[in-house]
Design a protein around this motif. Structure first.
Motif, PDB file in Angstrom:
ATOM      1  N   GLU A   1      34.532  47.652  32.316  1.00 56.49           N
ATOM      2  CA  GLU A   1      34.336  46.261  31.915  1.00 56.49           C
ATOM      3  C   GLU A   1      33.915  45.444  33.119  1.00 56.49           C
ATOM      4  O   GLU A   1      34.413  45.654  34.223  1.00 56.49           O
ATOM      5  CB  GLU A   1      35.624  45.705  31.318  1.00 56.49           C
ATOM      6  N   PRO A   2      32.985  44.501  32.914  1.00 52.89           N
ATOM      7  CA  PRO A   2      32.560  43.669  34.032  1.00 52.89           C
ATOM      8  C   PRO A   2      33.710  42.774  34.495  1.00 52.89           C
ATOM      9  O   PRO A   2      34.609  42.452  33.706  1.00 52.89           O
ATOM     10  CB  PRO A   2      31.415  42.834  33.451  1.00 52.89           C
ATOM     11  N   PRO A   3      33.695  42.383  35.769  1.00 48.28           N
ATOM     12  CA  PRO A   3      34.769  41.505  36.242  1.00 48.28           C
ATOM     13  C   PRO A   3      34.719  40.162  35.526  1.00 48.28           C
ATOM     14  O   PRO A   3      33.655  39.717  35.095  1.00 48.28           O
ATOM     15  CB  PRO A   3      34.470  41.344  37.741  1.00 48.28           C
ATOM     16  N   LEU A   4      35.877  39.558  35.385  1.00 51.92           N
ATOM     17  CA  LEU A   4      35.936  38.259  34.727  1.00 51.92           C
ATOM     18  C   LEU A   4      35.253  37.210  35.577  1.00 51.92           C
ATOM     19  O   LEU A   4      35.308  37.242  36.809  1.00 51.92           O
ATOM     20  CB  LEU A   4      37.399  37.860  34.487  1.00 51.92           C
ATOM     21  N   LYS A   5      34.610  36.267  34.926  1.00 52.76           N
ATOM     22  CA  LYS A   5      33.954  35.173  35.630  1.00 52.76           C
ATOM     23  C   LYS A   5      34.865  33.951  35.559  1.00 52.76           C
ATOM     24  O   LYS A   5      35.667  33.803  34.639  1.00 52.76           O
ATOM     25  CB  LYS A   5      32.607  34.826  34.973  1.00 52.76           C
ATOM     26  N   GLU A   6      34.743  33.101  36.540  1.00 52.95           N
ATOM     27  CA  GLU A   6      35.505  31.869  36.553  1.00 52.95           C
ATOM     28  C   GLU A   6      34.538  30.710  36.744  1.00 52.95           C
ATOM     29  O   GLU A   6      33.682  30.735  37.632  1.00 52.95           O
ATOM     30  CB  GLU A   6      36.529  31.875  37.696  1.00 52.95           C
ATOM     31  N   ALA A   7      34.642  29.706  35.894  1.00 57.90           N
ATOM     32  CA  ALA A   7      33.776  28.534  36.002  1.00 57.90           C
ATOM     33  C   ALA A   7      34.226  27.683  37.188  1.00 57.90           C
ATOM     34  O   ALA A   7      35.412  27.384  37.332  1.00 57.90           O
ATOM     35  CB  ALA A   7      33.829  27.716  34.719  1.00 57.90           C
ATOM     36  N   VAL A   8      33.277  27.352  38.059  1.00 58.80           N
ATOM     37  CA  VAL A   8      33.571  26.511  39.216  1.00 58.80           C
ATOM     38  C   VAL A   8      32.474  25.467  39.347  1.00 58.80           C
ATOM     39  O   VAL A   8      31.378  25.612  38.812  1.00 58.80           O
ATOM     40  CB  VAL A   8      33.661  27.316  40.535  1.00 58.80           C
ATOM     41  N   SER A   9      32.782  24.440  40.076  1.00 66.31           N
ATOM     42  CA  SER A   9      31.778  23.447  40.419  1.00 66.31           C
ATOM     43  C   SER A   9      31.474  23.629  41.896  1.00 66.31           C
ATOM     44  O   SER A   9      32.376  23.662  42.724  1.00 66.31           O
ATOM     45  CB  SER A   9      32.327  22.043  40.153  1.00 66.31           C
ATOM     46  N   ILE A  10      30.201  23.786  42.224  1.00 68.30           N
ATOM     47  CA  ILE A  10      29.810  24.026  43.611  1.00 68.30           C
ATOM     48  C   ILE A  10      28.618  23.131  43.932  1.00 68.30           C
ATOM     49  O   ILE A  10      27.747  22.925  43.108  1.00 68.30           O
ATOM     50  CB  ILE A  10      29.471  25.522  43.831  1.00 68.30           C
ATOM     51  N   ARG A  11      28.614  22.598  45.125  1.00 65.84           N
ATOM     52  CA  ARG A  11      27.505  21.749  45.548  1.00 65.84           C
ATOM     53  C   ARG A  11      26.568  22.578  46.416  1.00 65.84           C
ATOM     54  O   ARG A  11      26.980  23.140  47.425  1.00 65.84           O
ATOM     55  CB  ARG A  11      28.032  20.536  46.294  1.00 65.84           C
TER      56      ARG A  11
END
Length: 104
Positions: free
Chosen positions: A58-68
């Motif tokens: 299974e692919p690694p879990l993604k985490e939503a982040v805010s990045i500039r």
């Protein structure tokens, strides 16, 4: 010059004739297995033992982040792919793995 015959096609060329699938509809599983076994270029058929030892990856879990990001950096990635976020993640992963290898 090569003696090999070269066939050129274009979008304007007439479409090829439809396949006659009726002759394939009558094939049994045994017929197909025999044909694959006789074909030296065919990959071997998977058997029950292979399925028993196969692992689900299974692919690694993604985490939503805010990045500039710098405007030009983001513009560059957006022009290289419609999946620019995935591409940015791949670049960051390559950097991370390189750093981890160098610290060993």
């Amino acid at each position: 010059m090569s003696e090999e015959r070269i066939t050129r096609r274009s979008l304007a060329s007439p479409k090829t004739k439809e396949s006659d699938w009726s002759r394939f509809d009558v094939l049994t599983d045994a017929d197909i297995e025999d044909a694959v076994t006789a074909d030296l270029d065919a990959a071997p058929l998977a058997d029950e033992a292979w399925f028993a030892q196969a692992a689900i990856v299974e692919p690694p879990l993604k985490e939503a982040v805010s990045i500039r990001l710098d405007k030009d950096v983001l513009a560059f990635f957006k022009t290289t792919s419609t999946r620019y976020q995935t591409r940015i993640n791949a670049v960051l992963r390559a950097y991370m793995e390189s750093e981890l290898r160098s610290k060993r």
